[in-house]
Scaffold this motif. Structure first.
Motif, PDB file in Angstrom:
ATOM      1  N   ILE A 123       0.882  -1.055   0.107  1.00  0.00           N
ATOM      2  CA  ILE A 123      -0.143   0.007  -0.048  1.00  0.00           C
ATOM      3  C   ILE A 123       1.056   1.370   0.034  1.00  0.00           C
ATOM      4  CG2 ILE A 123      -1.787   1.348   1.306  1.00  0.00           C
ATOM      5  CD1 ILE A 123      -2.525  -1.404   2.369  1.00  0.00           C
ATOM      6  N   LEU A 183      -4.754   6.495   7.258  1.00  0.00           N
ATOM      7  CA  LEU A 183      -5.871   5.996   7.609  1.00  0.00           C
ATOM      8  C   LEU A 183      -7.023   7.127   7.627  1.00  0.00           C
ATOM      9  CD1 LEU A 183      -4.325   3.605   8.726  1.00  0.00           C
ATOM     10  CD2 LEU A 183      -5.899   3.479  10.374  1.00  0.00           C
ATOM     11  N   VAL A 193      -6.431   4.722   3.432  1.00  0.00           N
ATOM     12  CA  VAL A 193      -6.691   3.463   3.897  1.00  0.00           C
ATOM     13  C   VAL A 193      -8.067   3.710   4.619  1.00  0.00           C
ATOM     14  CG1 VAL A 193      -6.124   1.498   5.512  1.00  0.00           C
ATOM     15  CG2 VAL A 193      -4.393   2.569   4.135  1.00  0.00           C
ATOM     16  N   ASN A 243     -10.933   3.491   7.336  1.00  0.00           N
ATOM     17  CA  ASN A 243     -11.025   3.128   8.751  1.00  0.00           C
ATOM     18  C   ASN A 243     -12.273   3.129   9.245  1.00  0.00           C
ATOM     19  OD1 ASN A 243      -9.962   1.662  10.935  1.00  0.00           O
ATOM     20  ND2 ASN A 243      -9.580   3.542  11.845  1.00  0.00           N
ATOM     21  N   SER A 267      -8.021   0.103  -0.544  1.00  0.00           N
ATOM     22  CA  SER A 267      -7.350  -0.326   1.036  1.00  0.00           C
ATOM     23  C   SER A 267      -8.435   0.051   2.048  1.00  0.00           C
ATOM     24  CB  SER A 267      -6.073   0.275   1.163  1.00  0.00           C
ATOM     25  OG  SER A 267      -5.238  -0.161   0.085  1.00  0.00           O
ATOM     26  N   SER A 268      -8.536  -1.003   3.097  1.00  0.00           N
ATOM     27  CA  SER A 268      -9.506  -0.688   4.186  1.00  0.00           C
ATOM     28  C   SER A 268      -9.178  -1.562   5.249  1.00  0.00           C
ATOM     29  CB  SER A 268     -10.961  -0.769   3.752  1.00  0.00           C
ATOM     30  OG  SER A 268     -11.894  -0.532   4.813  1.00  0.00           O
ATOM     31  N   ASN A 319      -6.849  -4.556  -0.795  1.00  0.00           N
ATOM     32  CA  ASN A 319      -6.027  -4.547   0.349  1.00  0.00           C
ATOM     33  C   ASN A 319      -6.702  -4.709   1.649  1.00  0.00           C
ATOM     34  OD1 ASN A 319      -3.885  -4.429  -1.701  1.00  0.00           O
ATOM     35  ND2 ASN A 319      -4.233  -2.412  -1.457  1.00  0.00           N
TER      36      ASN A 319
END
Length: 300
Positions: free
Chosen positions: A13, A100, A126, A128, A149-150, A184
């Motif tokens: 990432i 995040l 990412v 969140n 992405s998480s 991801n």
């Protein structure tokens, strides 16, 4: 030392690798900035803050990461959409770390994701998180904005035991992440209180052994509610916190959310020490560090 049965998923990432067998990659460390009550924040609704102090915190975190070899994410927390956007823009300008997108407000997170969709910052974001109470708007926004992405919050007060968390993950959360287009997947089994960190560590171990996803958690969420510990002062608190963080590493955690970013200097050293010992044990388990930046080569 542990070696998991399932093939381990490893993601990259924004240049940061996370996942794998214990001893293969350094533990990813996640520090929080602009959280509720953070003294550097002057106006939490508009996102006004002391930029010099914020940069100093980010720089100290970067130095600790460079010293030990442990990679980092920055947990950027905002009360409102405008505040969160402002914070993310600042962190993106002063670091190259993934970030995040974090807020107690679902709408603030959605607003931030939409704001950065298609930008050069977007691959560093990412989300969140996707939790049991996710909304269709969240899932649709993530898919439409191309967020890949998480964090997946595999926790519910109704399902606290490790096997129950796996069931929640399999039956509800992973299908939601797939609908959102998430590639991801970082699984967080959640922490309820100090004692439950042990259950969370077991959940991390079982998820990695059965499913291979990168896993970790935020023991800090419970530590800062432990009033009896905090009353004893800094050295005692840091010792207990280091024990809580590294317990999850011994069960295979790929990432540790360590709370306020000001703790970076001692947190990185604690995590790196466990990483180095785990990697050395790989001479028995057959797992070798996959990077020359591993703490095994940095701190001894």
């Amino acid at each position: 030392m542990i070696k998991f049965a399932a093939e381990q998923k490893t993601y990259t990432i924004a240049g940061v690798k996370v996942g794998g067998q214990p001893g293969q990659y350094p533990t990813l460390l996640i520090g929080s900035i602009f959280f509720s009550g953070h003294k550097i924040v002057k106006d939490p609704l508009k996102g006004v803050f002391d930029k010099d102090k914020a940069k100093a915190l980010l720089d100290a975190d970067a130095e600790a990461s460079a010293r030990t070899g442990n990679p980092r994410f920055i947990d950027v927390i905002g009360d409102t959409g405008p505040a969160l956007i402002n914070y993310l823009e600042f962190v993106a300008q002063h670091t190259d770390a993934p970030m995040l997108v974090d807020s107690f407000s679902t709408q603030a997170r959605i607003e931030a994701v939409r704001h950065f969709a298609g930008s050069e910052i977007a691959p560093r974001l990412v989300y969140n998180s996707i939790a049991e109470d996710y909304t269709d708007e969240e899932i649709d926004t993530l898919r439409e904005c191309g967020i890949k992405s998480s964090v997946i919050m595999a926790f519910s007060t109704a399902t606290p035991r490790p096997k129950q968390r796996i069931k929640l993950l399999e039956e509800k959360l992973l299908p939601a992440a797939k609908r959102a287009g998430i590639e991801n997947i970082l699984v967080d089994p959640g922490v309820l209180d100090i004692a439950s960190i042990g259950w969370t560590a077991l959940a991390i171990r079982e998820i990695k052994d059965q499913m291979g996803y990168p896993c970790g958690c935020a023991p800090s969420n419970a530590l800062f509610t432990w009033e009896k510990l905090r009353a004893q002062g800094k050295p005692v608190f840091e010792a207990a916190a280091a024990a809580a963080f590294t317990l999850t590493q011994t069960q295979g955690a790929d990432f540790v959310h360590y709370g306020p970013i000001r703790s970076a200097p001692w947190v990185y050293q604690a995590a790196a020490t466990v990483d180095a010992m785990t990697a050395y044990a790989g001479r028995v388990t057959g797992v070798r560090p996959a990077t020359e930046d591993h703490p095994l080569y940095r701190i001894f």
